[in-house]
Design an enzyme around this catalytic site. Structure first.
Site, PDB file in Angstrom:
ATOM      1  N   VAL A   1      -7.991 -51.219 -54.450  1.00 50.54           N
ATOM      2  CA  VAL A   1      -6.762 -50.419 -54.549  1.00 50.54           C
ATOM      3  C   VAL A   1      -5.655 -51.133 -53.774  1.00 50.54           C
ATOM      4  O   VAL A   1      -5.636 -51.116 -52.547  1.00 50.54           O
ATOM      5  CB  VAL A   1      -6.984 -48.992 -54.004  1.00 50.54           C
ATOM      6  CG1 VAL A   1      -5.694 -48.177 -54.114  1.00 50.54           C
ATOM      7  CG2 VAL A   1      -8.107 -48.295 -54.762  1.00 50.54           C
TER       8      VAL A   1
ATOM      9  N   HIS B   1     -13.947 -50.534 -51.848  1.00 45.23           N
ATOM     10  CA  HIS B   1     -12.987 -49.512 -52.263  1.00 45.23           C
ATOM     11  C   HIS B   1     -11.600 -49.761 -51.661  1.00 45.23           C
ATOM     12  O   HIS B   1     -10.598 -49.327 -52.228  1.00 45.23           O
ATOM     13  CB  HIS B   1     -13.500 -48.114 -51.901  1.00 45.23           C
ATOM     14  CG  HIS B   1     -14.517 -47.594 -52.870  1.00 45.23           C
ATOM     15  ND1 HIS B   1     -14.423 -46.369 -53.481  1.00 45.23           N
ATOM     16  CD2 HIS B   1     -15.651 -48.153 -53.363  1.00 45.23           C
ATOM     17  CE1 HIS B   1     -15.450 -46.189 -54.297  1.00 45.23           C
ATOM     18  NE2 HIS B   1     -16.220 -47.262 -54.227  1.00 45.23           N
ATOM     19  N   ASP B   2     -11.549 -50.449 -50.549  1.00 41.64           N
ATOM     20  CA  ASP B   2     -10.264 -50.843 -49.984  1.00 41.64           C
ATOM     21  C   ASP B   2      -9.620 -51.933 -50.837  1.00 41.64           C
ATOM     22  O   ASP B   2      -8.471 -51.809 -51.264  1.00 41.64           O
ATOM     23  CB  ASP B   2     -10.452 -51.337 -48.544  1.00 41.64           C
ATOM     24  CG  ASP B   2      -9.131 -51.721 -47.884  1.00 41.64           C
ATOM     25  OD1 ASP B   2      -8.127 -51.022 -48.130  1.00 41.64           O
ATOM     26  OD2 ASP B   2      -9.098 -52.702 -47.123  1.00 41.64           O
TER      27      ASP B   2
ATOM     28  N   HIS C   1     -25.842 -52.760 -54.862  1.00 41.20           N
ATOM     29  CA  HIS C   1     -26.658 -51.547 -55.056  1.00 41.20           C
ATOM     30  C   HIS C   1     -28.134 -51.818 -54.738  1.00 41.20           C
ATOM     31  O   HIS C   1     -28.991 -50.990 -55.012  1.00 41.20           O
ATOM     32  CB  HIS C   1     -26.497 -51.013 -56.474  1.00 41.20           C
ATOM     33  CG  HIS C   1     -25.152 -50.386 -56.708  1.00 41.20           C
ATOM     34  ND1 HIS C   1     -24.773 -49.860 -57.924  1.00 41.20           N
ATOM     35  CD2 HIS C   1     -24.099 -50.187 -55.872  1.00 41.20           C
ATOM     36  CE1 HIS C   1     -23.539 -49.377 -57.827  1.00 41.20           C
ATOM     37  NE2 HIS C   1     -23.112 -49.572 -56.598  1.00 41.20           N
TER      38      HIS C   1
ATOM     39  N   ARG D   1     -19.375 -50.733 -48.950  1.00 42.94           N
ATOM     40  CA  ARG D   1     -18.642 -50.012 -49.997  1.00 42.94           C
ATOM     41  C   ARG D   1     -17.195 -49.710 -49.587  1.00 42.94           C
ATOM     42  O   ARG D   1     -16.283 -49.752 -50.414  1.00 42.94           O
ATOM     43  CB  ARG D   1     -19.389 -48.714 -50.312  1.00 42.94           C
ATOM     44  CG  ARG D   1     -18.876 -47.989 -51.539  1.00 42.94           C
ATOM     45  CD  ARG D   1     -19.966 -47.080 -52.102  1.00 42.94           C
ATOM     46  NE  ARG D   1     -19.458 -46.308 -53.212  1.00 42.94           N
ATOM     47  CZ  ARG D   1     -19.134 -45.019 -53.138  1.00 42.94           C
ATOM     48  NH1 ARG D   1     -19.288 -44.361 -52.002  1.00 42.94           N
ATOM     49  NH2 ARG D   1     -18.669 -44.378 -54.195  1.00 42.94           N
TER      50      ARG D   1
ATOM     51  N   ASN E   1     -13.452 -41.587 -54.301  1.00 37.84           N
ATOM     52  CA  ASN E   1     -13.714 -41.573 -52.859  1.00 37.84           C
ATOM     53  C   ASN E   1     -14.131 -40.221 -52.296  1.00 37.84           C
ATOM     54  O   ASN E   1     -14.864 -40.156 -51.304  1.00 37.84           O
ATOM     55  CB  ASN E   1     -12.455 -42.032 -52.106  1.00 37.84           C
ATOM     56  CG  ASN E   1     -12.061 -43.465 -52.424  1.00 37.84           C
ATOM     57  OD1 ASN E   1     -12.908 -44.261 -52.817  1.00 37.84           O
ATOM     58  ND2 ASN E   1     -10.794 -43.786 -52.278  1.00 37.84           N
TER      59      ASN E   1
ATOM     60  N   ASP F   1     -31.649 -48.446 -55.275  1.00 38.93           N
ATOM     61  CA  ASP F   1     -32.820 -49.310 -55.518  1.00 38.93           C
ATOM     62  C   ASP F   1     -34.033 -48.527 -55.028  1.00 38.93           C
ATOM     63  O   ASP F   1     -34.236 -48.358 -53.826  1.00 38.93           O
ATOM     64  CB  ASP F   1     -32.662 -50.628 -54.751  1.00 38.93           C
ATOM     65  CG  ASP F   1     -33.938 -51.471 -54.737  1.00 38.93           C
ATOM     66  OD1 ASP F   1     -34.923 -51.076 -55.391  1.00 38.93           O
ATOM     67  OD2 ASP F   1     -33.941 -52.515 -54.059  1.00 38.93           O
TER      68      ASP F   1
END
Length: 320
Positions: free
Chosen positions: A69, A65-66, A193, A61, A93, A240
């Protein structure tokens, strides 16, 4: 005359080739400068995931997320400074992304092996691959050569480029397409996920207010996530419910049974354009594995800093 022409052609080829190689990532980028980088990263990731299996999902993740952006530039790792506010406290975040201490440990070990050579952005890409493999998923050859951003953008991280758990299908597709990723890539990468957990605050509305959810599943989740906001916000539930720390295709099977934990999970199978993809991956785990590897490579290609841009941070938390 002929030899002069050959030399000219060779010179042009070298100029063109070296120019393009600055702008592109490659799998053998550190083969001479830091041949032990892959084994060094892997050993730290293995140790961290053995200690806490959820950490594997957290490292995947962090890479996501890096990259979403301002590209895969390690900016998500930067702490606040006097000149900028980092991305860690942005809405997607804050109290959510984790694994920074593991990245610190990896960076420290890598610096011992080859100081000033390997970027934090590349460490995130390698750690995401290693985490996936350790948790039973596919492997892939990680493209490397990213450099680190000297700054971070709180406003960009807050701008919606990272799709929230409340996203509609259209928003998910649009946000991924804005990064050069297709609707298919979006469905595949949502399959990450297959492992990891989410906080009550991001699925509360779904389990109490949505109708396209299995009633027994909703009740089971409600037992650990009270309706009232502020109460139990940080209680966790697996994304899950069947194999929360193992890479497989049960995430998609859950969606067929209306057991997606997040709103943004269930919209992938809710009478829309991605239903057929979800159905397909629910039946074909091998296709999901191979496509996941390909989409992760594609995501790692989002706007990297290369050549003379950016820097190689000594400490992933702060610019040099």
């Amino acid at each position: 005359m002929a030899s002069f022409t050959v030399i000219n052609v060779l010179f042009v080829f070298l100029v063109v080739f070296s120019g393009s190689s600055n702008a592109q990532l490659c799998t053998n980028f550190y083969s001479n400068a830091c041949p032990k980088v892959l084994s060094t990263v892997k050993s730290v990731v293995q140790s961290a995931v053995a200690k806490e299996r959820r950490m594997g999902a957290s490292l995947v993740r962090l890479h996501f997320h890096d990259c979403f952006v301002n590209g895969c530039d390690g900016s998500v790792l930067l702490d606040d400074t006097s000149s900028f506010t980092g991305e860690k406290t942005a809405i997607p975040n804050n109290n959510s992304i984790r694994g920074f201490e593991v990245v610190d440990k990896i960076k420290s070990k890598v610096e011992q092996v080859c100081p000033g050579v390997v970027s934090c952005a590349d460490i995130l890409a390698i750690a995401a691959r290693d985490s996936t493999v350790i948790l039973g998923g596919p492997s892939w050859n990680v493209k490397l050569g990213r450099r680190d951003s000297k700054t971070a953008s709180f406003s960009a991280a807050n701008s919606g480029v990272i799709p929230p758990p409340s996203s509609t299908l259209t928003n998910l597709i649009n946000r991924f397409q804005a990064k050069g990723l297709s609707a298919k890539d979006m469905v595949i990468l949502s399959g990450s996920h297959t492992f990891g957990q989410a906080r009550c605050t991001v699925f509360r509305d779904r389990i109490y207010n949505e109708s396209n959810i299995d009633s027994s599943f909703a009740k089971a989740r409600q037992a650990n996530c009270p309706r009232a906001s502020g109460s139990g916000d940080n209680k966790l539930a697996p994304l899950d419910l069947q194999t929360p720390t193992f890479f497989d295709n049960l995430y998609y099977k859950n969606l067929l049974n209306k057991k997606g934990l997040l709103h943004s999970d269930q919209v992938l199978f809710n009478g829309g354009s991605t239903d057929s993809l979800v159905t397909s991956y629910s039946k074909n785990p091998k296709a999901f594995s191979s496509d996941f590897a390909a989409s992760m490579i594609k995501m790692g290609d989002i706007s990297p800093l290369t050549g003379s841009k950016g820097e190689i941070r000594k400490n992933c938390r702060k610019p040099n």
